[in-house]
Structures are given as C-alpha cells and as structure tokens.
Design a protein around this motif. Structure first.
Motif, mmCIF file in Angstrom:
data_model
loop_
_atom_site.group_PDB
_atom_site.id
_atom_site.type_symbol
_atom_site.label_atom_id
_atom_site.label_comp_id
_atom_site.label_asym_id
_atom_site.label_seq_id
_atom_site.Cartn_x
_atom_site.Cartn_y
_atom_site.Cartn_z
ATOM 1 N N GLU A 1 0.687 -1.287 -0.050
ATOM 2 C CA GLU A 1 -0.022 0.043 -0.114
ATOM 3 C C GLU A 1 0.801 1.222 0.153
ATOM 4 O OE1 GLU A 1 -2.026 0.910 3.657
ATOM 5 O OE2 GLU A 1 -0.983 -0.955 4.521
ATOM 6 N N ALA A 2 0.380 2.280 -0.143
ATOM 7 C CA ALA A 2 1.200 3.687 -0.111
ATOM 8 C C ALA A 2 1.141 4.094 1.239
ATOM 9 C CB ALA A 2 0.439 4.637 -0.979
ATOM 10 N N VAL A 3 2.269 3.958 1.656
ATOM 11 C CA VAL A 3 2.617 4.418 3.115
ATOM 12 C C VAL A 3 3.335 5.612 3.406
ATOM 13 C CG1 VAL A 3 3.675 3.586 5.268
ATOM 14 C CG2 VAL A 3 2.812 1.761 3.515
ATOM 15 N N ASN A 4 2.564 6.145 4.529
ATOM 16 C CA ASN A 4 3.357 7.480 4.969
ATOM 17 C C ASN A 4 4.407 7.276 5.862
ATOM 18 O OD1 ASN A 4 4.160 9.933 6.505
ATOM 19 N ND2 ASN A 4 1.846 10.854 6.162
ATOM 20 N N LEU A 5 5.504 7.106 5.337
ATOM 21 C CA LEU A 5 6.882 6.879 5.996
ATOM 22 C C LEU A 5 7.000 7.685 7.474
ATOM 23 C CD1 LEU A 5 9.154 4.861 5.856
ATOM 24 C CD2 LEU A 5 10.617 6.510 4.680
ATOM 25 N N GLN A 6 6.752 9.011 7.232
ATOM 26 C CA GLN A 6 6.736 9.808 8.489
ATOM 27 C C GLN A 6 6.066 9.175 9.764
ATOM 28 O OE1 GLN A 6 5.740 13.841 7.995
ATOM 29 N NE2 GLN A 6 5.848 14.521 10.051
ATOM 30 N N GLU A 7 4.751 8.738 9.552
ATOM 31 C CA GLU A 7 3.959 8.322 10.481
ATOM 32 C C GLU A 7 4.481 6.992 10.954
ATOM 33 O OE1 GLU A 7 -0.168 7.826 9.237
ATOM 34 O OE2 GLU A 7 -0.224 6.083 10.256
ATOM 35 N N VAL A 8 5.231 6.126 10.255
ATOM 36 C CA VAL A 8 5.891 4.868 10.643
ATOM 37 C C VAL A 8 6.985 5.175 11.674
ATOM 38 C CG1 VAL A 8 7.146 2.794 10.052
ATOM 39 C CG2 VAL A 8 5.099 3.739 8.697
ATOM 40 N N ILE A 9 7.786 6.141 11.001
ATOM 41 C CA ILE A 9 9.049 6.340 11.862
ATOM 42 C C ILE A 9 8.701 7.005 13.395
ATOM 43 C CG2 ILE A 9 11.026 7.936 11.722
ATOM 44 C CD1 ILE A 9 11.344 7.572 8.926
ATOM 45 N N GLU A 10 7.575 7.876 13.155
ATOM 46 C CA GLU A 10 7.524 8.903 14.420
ATOM 47 C C GLU A 10 6.668 7.708 15.402
ATOM 48 O OE1 GLU A 10 6.646 13.159 12.925
ATOM 49 O OE2 GLU A 10 5.063 12.260 13.238
ATOM 50 N N LYS A 11 5.976 6.751 14.766
ATOM 51 C CA LYS A 11 5.373 5.860 15.641
ATOM 52 C C LYS A 11 6.493 4.942 16.542
ATOM 53 C CE LYS A 11 1.529 2.418 16.097
ATOM 54 N NZ LYS A 11 0.374 2.032 15.287
ATOM 55 N N VAL A 12 7.249 4.354 15.648
ATOM 56 C CA VAL A 12 8.524 3.601 16.253
ATOM 57 C C VAL A 12 9.181 4.509 17.444
ATOM 58 C CG1 VAL A 12 10.773 2.560 15.884
ATOM 59 C CG2 VAL A 12 8.567 2.324 14.215
ATOM 60 N N ALA A 13 9.644 5.817 16.900
ATOM 61 C CA ALA A 13 10.411 6.609 18.024
ATOM 62 C C ALA A 13 9.458 6.850 19.226
ATOM 63 C CB ALA A 13 10.724 7.991 17.279
ATOM 64 N N TYR A 14 8.145 6.832 19.225
ATOM 65 C CA TYR A 14 7.457 7.154 20.127
ATOM 66 C C TYR A 14 7.466 6.130 21.055
ATOM 67 C CZ TYR A 14 3.157 7.952 22.992
ATOM 68 O OH TYR A 14 2.516 8.151 24.221
ATOM 69 N N GLU A 15 7.269 4.542 20.520
ATOM 70 C CA GLU A 15 7.203 3.319 21.220
ATOM 71 C C GLU A 15 8.617 2.894 21.847
ATOM 72 O OE1 GLU A 15 5.598 0.667 18.555
ATOM 73 O OE2 GLU A 15 3.613 1.477 18.492
ATOM 74 N N MET A 16 9.714 3.467 21.241
ATOM 75 C CA MET A 16 10.927 3.276 21.807
ATOM 76 C C MET A 16 11.372 4.398 22.822
ATOM 77 S SD MET A 16 12.077 0.383 20.509
ATOM 78 C CE MET A 16 14.202 0.500 20.412
ATOM 79 N N LYS A 17 10.599 5.368 22.920
ATOM 80 C CA LYS A 17 11.057 6.469 23.935
ATOM 81 C C LYS A 17 11.247 6.134 25.225
ATOM 82 C CE LYS A 17 9.764 11.436 24.749
ATOM 83 N NZ LYS A 17 8.723 12.307 24.340
ATOM 84 N N GLU A 18 10.225 5.287 25.774
ATOM 85 C CA GLU A 18 10.489 4.945 27.304
ATOM 86 C C GLU A 18 11.790 4.090 27.176
ATOM 87 O OE1 GLU A 18 8.109 2.547 30.600
ATOM 88 O OE2 GLU A 18 7.265 3.070 28.772
ATOM 89 N N GLU A 19 11.903 3.115 26.455
ATOM 90 C CA GLU A 19 13.225 2.177 26.826
ATOM 91 C C GLU A 19 14.209 2.993 26.496
ATOM 92 O OE1 GLU A 19 13.108 -1.014 23.895
ATOM 93 O OE2 GLU A 19 15.151 -1.675 24.498
ATOM 94 N N MET A 20 14.606 3.970 25.799
ATOM 95 C CA MET A 20 15.666 4.848 25.464
ATOM 96 C C MET A 20 15.967 5.694 26.561
ATOM 97 S SD MET A 20 15.890 5.327 21.283
ATOM 98 C CE MET A 20 17.475 5.985 21.602
ATOM 99 N N ALA A 21 14.689 5.985 27.433
ATOM 100 C CA ALA A 21 14.871 6.941 28.363
ATOM 101 C C ALA A 21 15.546 6.253 29.649
ATOM 102 C CB ALA A 21 13.655 7.581 28.797
ATOM 103 N N ASN A 22 15.299 5.021 29.539
ATOM 104 C CA ASN A 22 15.610 4.093 30.704
ATOM 105 C C ASN A 22 17.158 3.873 30.585
ATOM 106 O OD1 ASN A 22 13.303 3.598 32.103
ATOM 107 N ND2 ASN A 22 12.603 1.930 30.785
ATOM 108 N N ARG A 23 17.635 3.783 29.386
ATOM 109 C CA ARG A 23 19.036 3.847 28.749
ATOM 110 C C ARG A 23 19.751 5.180 29.232
ATOM 111 N NH1 ARG A 23 20.744 -0.863 26.291
ATOM 112 N NH2 ARG A 23 19.322 -2.422 26.045
#
Length: 711
Positions: free
Chosen positions: A529-551
C-alpha cells in the motif's frame, strides 16, 4: 605367414582362456550377490507378513481393556444386570468392534455370559469348543491379578481364532479383580487377503500341524524367528516362517511367494555382459592381428632401409611415449573428477566426457551401461538427456557459448529428481580461435536437501518452543501482577522476574527464527500500500522512547526532511519491523548520546538513515554484517550483554530486498558510531498498478525435499 599364424593362434588361445575365466568369475561373484539380495528381500517380506498378523492381534488386545476396565462391566459381573447386555452387547456393537465372540467370566472362573455373531450379517453363531476349552476353570488365560492380560492365536475346527483376555476392573483400573473379559475374532481367508493387500504381498497362512499332529511340510525345518527360503526353478521364490499359538506351540506358517525378478535380472545382465566381453575380446584380437601385420610390414621396409633404421625407431618410440604419457595424464585427471565433464568440438562428431557425467545423466541405466566410457556414447544421446533439464535449454547455452565465446553458469537446474550446478566455458586454441566448449556438471542435490532440512528444523523447533514459552511468560506475569502479597521474599520476587524476563527474551528469539524460516522458504506475504513513512518512523520513535529513556539515551527525528517525503510502496507492518530492528540494534550498542533518524528522496526511492553514537565497528567486524547468526562484535560474550541472536539485520535485509529496496552500512567508526540506511520504492502510479498483495509460494519436490518458487 607361418609366424603370423602362430601369433594369431597364441593370441586367440590367451584371450579365450581369459574370457572363460572372466565369465566364470563373474557368474560366481555377481550371481551369488543377486541371489543373496533376493533371499534377504524375501525374508523381510515374510517378516512383514508375520508383523501384519501380530498387528491384528495387538489391535484386538488394545480393544479389550476399554471394556474390561469399566465400572459398568465391573458392576455387571456382580449383579448380572441384563440391562448392561441389552445396552452394550448387541450384534451391532460386536460388528463395530469387528469381533465374533465375547465372554464374561466371574472371579470364580465361571462363565457369566457369552455371545457370538457373524460380523458380516450379524447372525448368531455358536461358541467353538476350542474357545470354551481354552478358558476352562484353572486356565492360565483367566485373569487372577489386575496385570494379567493375554493375547494370541488358538486353533479351531473352522478357522484360527485371534483372542485377547483382560482382567475386569473399575474404570480407574483398581481392584480387586472381579473376573475376565474375552474378545475373539476368526482369521478367515478374506482377512488374510486384506493383510496381503495392506502389505502388497502374496500372503498366505498355512497350517503348521496336520490332522495327525505332525508338522506339515511347510513347517518342517522352519522356525518362528527367521524365515526359511525356498526357490521353485527360476520363476518363483517363497518364504516360510512359523507363527506360534498363545501357548507358544506352532500353529500357522506364514507363506510369502514372489516372482524371481532379481534373479532373472541377474541372468539378463550376465548374458549381456558375456556378449560385451566377447565383443571386446574379438575387437582386441583383430586390432592385435592388424597391428602385428603392420609391424611385420614395417619390419620388411626397415630391412630395406638400414641406414635410417635406428633414427626412425628412436623417433617412433619417443613420440609414442610422449603421446601415451600425455593421454594417460589427461585421462586420469578427467576420469578422477567427481563432477561431470563434457567437451564438444566444432565438428560436432567428436566429444569427450568422464564417467561422472555418465553417472549424473543416468546413462548407466540404458543399454549403454556396460560399454566402455568414451567408446560408444554419442553427442546426440547426451543432448537428449540434457533436454530433460527443466527451465533451462542447456543445448542452446552450449551452442551460444561455442559461438560467442562467453562463459555461462546455471547455479540450480532440476534434472529429474536431482539438482545440478552447471558451468560452461569456451575452449580457445591459438589465435583466439574457439574450437569447442567445456561443460562441468555437479550433483548438488544432497547439499540442497540438507539446507532445506535445516530450515524446516528451525521452523518446527521454533513452533514447538513458542507454546510452552508463552505459557511461562503468561503465568509468570500473572504471578507478579496478582500474587504480590504472597511474594514477600525479595529473592523469590527476583527469581519470578528473571523467569518472566527470560521467557520474553526467548519468545523474541523464537519469533526471529520463525521469521527467518518463513523468509528463506518464501512463505511471507507482503500487503503493499502507499505508506506515510513519517508516520511509521514517528510511531517507532514514540514506542521506543521509554526504553531509551531508561538507558539515558535520546532519539531524534529530523522532521525537516521527513515532512517533505513522498509516500512509499511497501508493506506497512514489515516496514515498521525494519525500522524497529535498526533502531533497536542501534540502542543495544549505544551507551551514551542518542540515535538520529533522517531521510532523503529522489524520483524512485526514499532512503532512511539511522545514526547512533555507539561503539562503532572495525573493518573486520563489518564483514560479518547482514549474515545469519552474526554480530559485529569481537567476542561471543557480547551476545549476553546485547541480548541479540544476530538475526535482526539479516531479517531486515531480506524484507527490504523483497520489497524492492536495498539496505547497507553507510559508515562506521570505532568510538564514534555507525550509520545504517535502507531504501524503499516511491509509490508511483506505475508501481501502484501492480497487485497489492504479493505472496511467494513454494512447492516441494517429493524426492529431493527441495523447494522452488512457483510462477
């Protein structure tokens, strides 16, 4: 003429003796081998027939405990409740069980109830006297303890009878023993015929004892542990093996009869071999006689030219030795290759090949099997075999190579039940003249089967591991969430937490194994499908934010570049998985600083960069990237700290390439960090016209076990 006649006589005598000796030795060795193979096959077939009958006995023995260890049966023996008989012991019930007789005995060894039916029409039939006698009072077949079960064969005046007896117990198999339940079934000719169909044998069961009590001819000199083999001329071979009754006495003789096809094949082979030997010897005699004649003629010429005799002899000897040595070296090298070799020349008449080529192409199984290699196989015969290679026109490839002078390679070619690797190159003489083509054909079936077996093992093992691991994860999570008050001991809490954390880690590893197995076997579905790449990247960054803050790490997304990106044509979930893998990989190897995600685009592709301020990699470590089970570390010990399997980059590489993109390491410097990138096609109008869903299916060859993509 006298000398020539003497030589001819001596040569004929020598070769005649050699031919006779070779023929006798061949008959003695080869025919004895064929006879031994034939006898062994017949023994195995006879054993299979005995095993088939034993399996019938075992099946009946498995049915009996289902009824004997039953509370209703246990109660019936005590109170003689007729409702039990009406409900359970009817003709239809016995027909379903495929038994002819059922007998109930109480703990005083008295017959409580019995019934007999014809399983074909359901009509009642009387109990055989031999069956009643076998279970008379004080019979060893009547159960006295709960572990006392019996099964086997007894003889009756009508047919042999398969019987099974079990102690009558409660449903939980507790005692005391209240009696004995007996099931019995006739072994009729139609039953034997079904066993013959099941085993694909001409199977019969003959009596082992005649009316006078003596052994029958079939049972004579026959044991119950090994088959006796008997041949009937050149046409039939039979196997006999005694089958004992339930008391260990001979009852039946398993009789398997088969045509002597192996022996007849040996006769035909030896006859053909004899013809070949005679042809070779006759040809050799003619060649020798021709050579002798030529030598004698040459001798007469030499006598007339004494002045040049020594020089001519010297030149002939030297040249002959050179040619013989060169031919011997070349023939030895070619014949010693374990890959098939074929050389064709411009005149199309002369060819060269080695024994390995004949074996690979299966020419041994034709009428050419006994001829000398290099003496009789023609190019046309080899070309006919090469036409059987699926999806590749090898004959055309050879002709093109011989014409254009360009090498060719076929890494995997299907030939019948085999997989071949083929390489061809031109044969170039002086002045760059192409005089032919050399082709190497290698059998790689076993290698491909091993690769396939390895992939299937990973897939099956991973599936089997995931179920128990999921249970461990769920239960440990529930313990930590709902039983906090019980887990007052800090050490116990830590142990439960370790179990939960380890199960999560193992499930991730198993999921990686399953992903890699599906990817390598071509069983992954891509929903484009036609995918909005910005949306995918920002969602990954948001979900990884807590794990990276712990580090104590930061993740930065350069929106200035992402805001201008066109949509890409990809599977959204798979694309997200790749971003997760790259960001997660960067997080594992970064202790301070952070991770930056940026992108750039052109008309065809969008390229995403993931930069980290981690350890970086040496040039040696970079060589290990994108390979299965490899991590770019200097020691295996780092796997414990990074908690990786070495599959993340390999999985990402396969996903990206399957979606039409590319993944690479842009740069890496030790102590500074690394930058990875991957590109994905832009969602253009042309690419959107392709099917949205791409499923790569495979089919498996039944003989080799190899998978190949379906078109």
């Amino acid at each position: 003429m006298k000398v020539q006649s003497k030589i001819f006589g001596i040569v004929c005598f020598v070769f005649l003796v050699a031919a006779v000796a070779t023929w006798v030795a061949t008959i003695t060795l080869v025919q004895s081998k064929y006879v031994a193979i034939e006898a062994n096959n017949t023994k195995q077939d006879t054993s299979r027939g005995v095993d088939a009958l034993n399996n019938e006995v075992n099946q009946l023995a498995q049915k009996t405990p289902d009824w004997s260890s039953w509370d209703d049966t246990y109660k019936f023996i005590k109170d003689r409740n007729n409702a039990y008989i009406i409900s359970n012991v009817q003709s239809a019930s016995l027909q379903n069980l495929k038994i002819n007789f059922v007998l109930f005995y109480d703990d005083n060894q008295r017959l409580v109830f019995s019934a007999g039916i014809n399983t074909e029409n359901g009509e009642n039939i009387p109990l055989p006297q031999e069956l009643s006698k076998a279970f008379a009072p004080n019979s060893s077949l009547l159960a006295k303890t709960k572990d006392e079960e019996h099964s086997g064969l007894i003889n009756t005046s009508a047919y042999p009878l398969i019987i099974s007896s079990s102690p009558i117990l409660r449903s939980d198999e507790s005692g005391p023993v209240r009696g004995t339940l007996v099931f019995a079934r006739y072994l009729k000719q139609e039953n034997v015929a079904k066993l013959g169909e099941l085993t694909h044998l001409n199977l019969k069961f003959d009596p082992a004892i005649d009316a006078s009590g003596a052994k029958t001819p079939e049972a004579d000199n026959t044991s119950d542990d090994s088959a006796r083999i008997q041949t009937t001329g050149n046409q039939l071979i039979s196997g006999y093996q005694v089958i004992n009754d339930i008391y260990g006495k001979p009852l039946l003789v398993a009789h398997v009869e088969a045509p002597r096809s192996i022996f007849q094949q040996a006769q035909h082979t030896l006859f053909f071999y004899m013809l070949v030997i005679l042809g070779v010897f006759l040809s050799t005699i003619l060649i020798v006689m021709y050579t002798v004649g030529r030598i004698m003629q040459q001798g007469r010429l030499i006598n007339t030219e004494q002045s040049s005799k020594k020089e001519i002899e010297k030149q002939v000897i030297e040249r002959t030795l050179e040619i013989t040595e060169e031919k011997a070296r070349l023939s030895s090298a070619i014949d010693g290759l374990n890959v098939g070799l074929l050389m064709t020349f411009n005149d199309r008449d002369n060819i060269s090949y080695n024994p390995a080529l004949i074996n690979i192409l299966g020419l041994r199984d034709t009428a050419l099997s006994s001829r000398k290699v290099g003496a009789s196989v023609t190019l046309a015969q080899i070309q006919q075999k090469l036409q059987q290679i699926k999806k590749h026109n090898l004959n055309e490839a050879i002709a093109t190579c011989q014409k254009d002078g360009k090498p060719f390679e076929i890494k995997e070619a299907t030939y019948g039940n085999h997989i071949l690797s083929i390489f061809g190159a031109p044969v170039i003489a002086k002045l760059d003249k192409i005089i032919g083509t050399v082709v190497l054909i290698e059998e790689i079936t076993e290698q491909k089967v091993m690769e396939r077996s390895k992939d299937e093992f990973f897939s099956i093992a991973s599936h089997e591991l995931r179920t128990p691991l999921t249970a461990i994860k769920g239960n440990s999570s529930m313990i930590m969430d709902y039983y906090k008050e019980i887990l007052k001991d800090d050490t116990l809490k830590e142990m439960v937490a370790d179990v939960h954390e380890s199960s999560v880690r193992l499930i991730d590893i198993v999921n990686d194994f399953l992903d890699i197995s599906r990817l390598e076997q071509g069983k992954v579905s891509y929903d484009y499908e036609a995918v909005n790449l910005q949306e995918v990247i920002e969602k990954v960054a948001y979900e990884m934010k807590e794990e990276m803050a712990n580090r104590h790490l930061q993740i930065t997304v350069e929106k200035l570049t992402l805001d201008t990106l066109p949509k890409v044509w990809a599977d959204k979930n798979r694309l997200k998985q790749v971003v997760y893998n790259l960001v997660g990989n960067a997080t594992k190897f970064t202790e301070k600083g952070g991770i930056t995600i940026r992108a750039e685009a052109n008309d065809k592709f969008v390229k995403i960069f993931v930069e980290d301020t981690g350890h970086g990699m040496s040039s040696e470590s970079q060589q290990l990237l994108f390979h299965k089970f490899q991590q770019a570390g200097d020691s295996l010990i780092t796997r414990d700290t990074t908690r990786g399997t070495g599959l993340g980059l390999y999985i990402s590489k396969m996903i990206v390439e399957n979606m039409g993109g590319n993944i690479a390491l842009e740069k890496s410097e030790e102590g500074v960090g690394s930058t990875f990138s991957f590109s994905i096609p832009v969602a253009t109008t042309k690419i959107k016209e392709k099917p949205k869903k791409k499923v790569v299916k495979t089919k498996t060859d039944s003989t080799t076990g190899m998978s190949e993509k379906k078109k």
